[in-house]
Design a protein around this motif. Structure first.
Motif, PDB file in Angstrom:
ATOM      1  N   ALA A  49       0.806  -1.137   0.137  1.00 28.15           N
ATOM      2  CA  ALA A  49       0.053   0.065   0.053  1.00 28.15           C
ATOM      3  C   ALA A  49       0.966   1.227   0.049  1.00 28.15           C
ATOM      4  O   ALA A  49       1.951   1.356   0.305  1.00 28.15           O
ATOM      5  CB  ALA A  49      -1.000  -0.042   1.140  1.00 28.15           C
ATOM      6  N   VAL A  50       0.539   2.461  -0.522  1.00 27.07           N
ATOM      7  CA  VAL A  50       0.993   3.589  -0.600  1.00 27.07           C
ATOM      8  C   VAL A  50       0.124   4.480   0.304  1.00 27.07           C
ATOM      9  O   VAL A  50      -1.044   5.118  -0.118  1.00 27.07           O
ATOM     10  CB  VAL A  50       1.112   4.447  -2.066  1.00 27.07           C
ATOM     11  N   VAL A  94      -6.420  -0.440   5.735  1.00 26.31           N
ATOM     12  CA  VAL A  94      -6.172   0.287   4.584  1.00 26.31           C
ATOM     13  C   VAL A  94      -5.324  -0.412   3.437  1.00 26.31           C
ATOM     14  O   VAL A  94      -4.484  -1.355   3.875  1.00 26.31           O
ATOM     15  CB  VAL A  94      -5.384   1.469   4.670  1.00 26.31           C
ATOM     16  N   MET A  95      -5.576  -0.353   2.013  1.00 27.02           N
ATOM     17  CA  MET A  95      -4.788  -0.967   1.225  1.00 27.02           C
ATOM     18  C   MET A  95      -4.909  -0.531  -0.140  1.00 27.02           C
ATOM     19  O   MET A  95      -5.949   0.612  -0.362  1.00 27.02           O
ATOM     20  CB  MET A  95      -5.526  -2.769   1.145  1.00 27.02           C
ATOM     21  N   GLY A  96      -3.892  -0.878  -1.068  1.00 27.80           N
ATOM     22  CA  GLY A  96      -4.090  -0.360  -2.383  1.00 27.80           C
ATOM     23  C   GLY A  96      -3.119   0.984  -2.632  1.00 27.80           C
ATOM     24  O   GLY A  96      -2.511   1.442  -1.787  1.00 27.80           O
ATOM     25  N   VAL A  97      -3.165   1.312  -3.763  1.00 27.48           N
ATOM     26  CA  VAL A  97      -2.383   2.646  -4.215  1.00 27.48           C
ATOM     27  C   VAL A  97      -3.245   3.623  -5.080  1.00 27.48           C
ATOM     28  O   VAL A  97      -3.771   3.520  -6.112  1.00 27.48           O
ATOM     29  CB  VAL A  97      -1.096   2.252  -5.440  1.00 27.48           C
ATOM     30  N   PRO A  98      -3.631   4.665  -4.387  1.00 24.50           N
ATOM     31  CA  PRO A  98      -3.248   5.264  -3.081  1.00 24.50           C
ATOM     32  C   PRO A  98      -4.203   4.385  -1.977  1.00 24.50           C
ATOM     33  O   PRO A  98      -5.073   3.791  -2.303  1.00 24.50           O
ATOM     34  CB  PRO A  98      -3.574   6.555  -3.058  1.00 24.50           C
ATOM     35  N   ALA A  99      -3.494   4.316  -0.617  1.00 23.11           N
ATOM     36  CA  ALA A  99      -4.295   3.408   0.284  1.00 23.11           C
ATOM     37  C   ALA A  99      -5.607   3.802   0.785  1.00 23.11           C
ATOM     38  O   ALA A  99      -5.580   5.103   0.884  1.00 23.11           O
ATOM     39  CB  ALA A  99      -3.479   3.465   1.494  1.00 23.11           C
TER      40      ALA A  99
END
Length: 227
Positions: A132-133, A144-149
């Motif tokens: 994640a970012v 939270v997860m993913g790009v962006p988080a």
């Protein structure tokens, strides 16, 4: 209790390190850095002079904690997680006066290869997924997860994956979660982000490879010790 430092690690004179902390292969801890009790730095970690690490923190391999990074008690940081302290770096422009403070609050987890942008606060017992970012503050107990988080759910104090797990620390309401954390802080001492506070640290005289560690009480880490 002894501090364990691997022979390949470098701990500069003036670093503050708590009892029962382990510093593994090829780490560098700068003078002025503060690391609490019962914490662990995995292989290849770096702790800058202006970084602070609390008690019971587990930092996995190849993590750098730069000036302005504050890690409270019982935080887990996965391998190759990235912290930064300048939003707009340029090699030709000095921005030392612009370092931003990043705070990771008690009990948080940061997954492998996650990136935390500077100036963010990660809430108590939040969970940042691998890769994640993080570009915004993360609430307490958020997943939270993913790009962006982005928030994808909630986490418990123990991050148990099963809702029916026999886990006395799992509670359904956020208010109850916060009460439990307040009870933990009262029993074990809240983290002081502005000074040595309750860490109870002592300055070291420096450790370089197999050289003597000032004051004694240091054991070399074995090849198969727990991290």
């Amino acid at each position: 209790m002894a501090i364990s430092i691997h022979p390949t690690a470098v701990v500069d004179e003036g670093a503050l390190i708590g009892d029962e902390t382990s510093i593994w292969h090829f780490c560098h801890v700068m003078a002025g850095a503060q690391i609490g009790r019962r914490s662990s730095l995995g292989q290849g970690c770096f702790v800058a002079a202006g970084a602070r690490v609390g008690d019971g923190v587990r930092v996995q391999n190849n993590v750098s904690l730069y000036d302005g990074v504050v890690i409270e008690h019982e935080v887990f940081i996965g391998p190759c997680a990235v912290f930064t302290n300048v939003t707009n770096p340029r090699a030709a422009v000095s921005r030392r006066a612009e370092y931003q403070r990043t705070v990771v609050r008690r009990g948080a987890t940061i997954g492998a290869n996650a990136t935390v942008m500077p100036g963010r606060t990660l809430g108590r017992c939040c969970f940042v997924a691998a890769g994640a970012v993080v570009v915004h503050d993360v609430p307490d107990f958020a997943l939270v997860m993913g790009v962006p988080a982005r928030q994808a759910g909630r986490s418990s104090l123990t991050a148990a994956p099963r809702t029916d797990a026999p886990d006395l620390m799992r509670v359904s309401s956020p208010a109850a979660r916060f009460r439990q954390l307040d009870d933990l802080d009262a029993a074990g001492g809240a983290f002081d982000r502005d000074g040595a506070g309750d860490l109870g640290l002592a300055a070291v005289e420096g450790y370089l490879g197999d050289a003597a560690f000032g004051g004694g009480g240091v054991e070399g880490c074995g090849e198969k010790g727990e991290r």
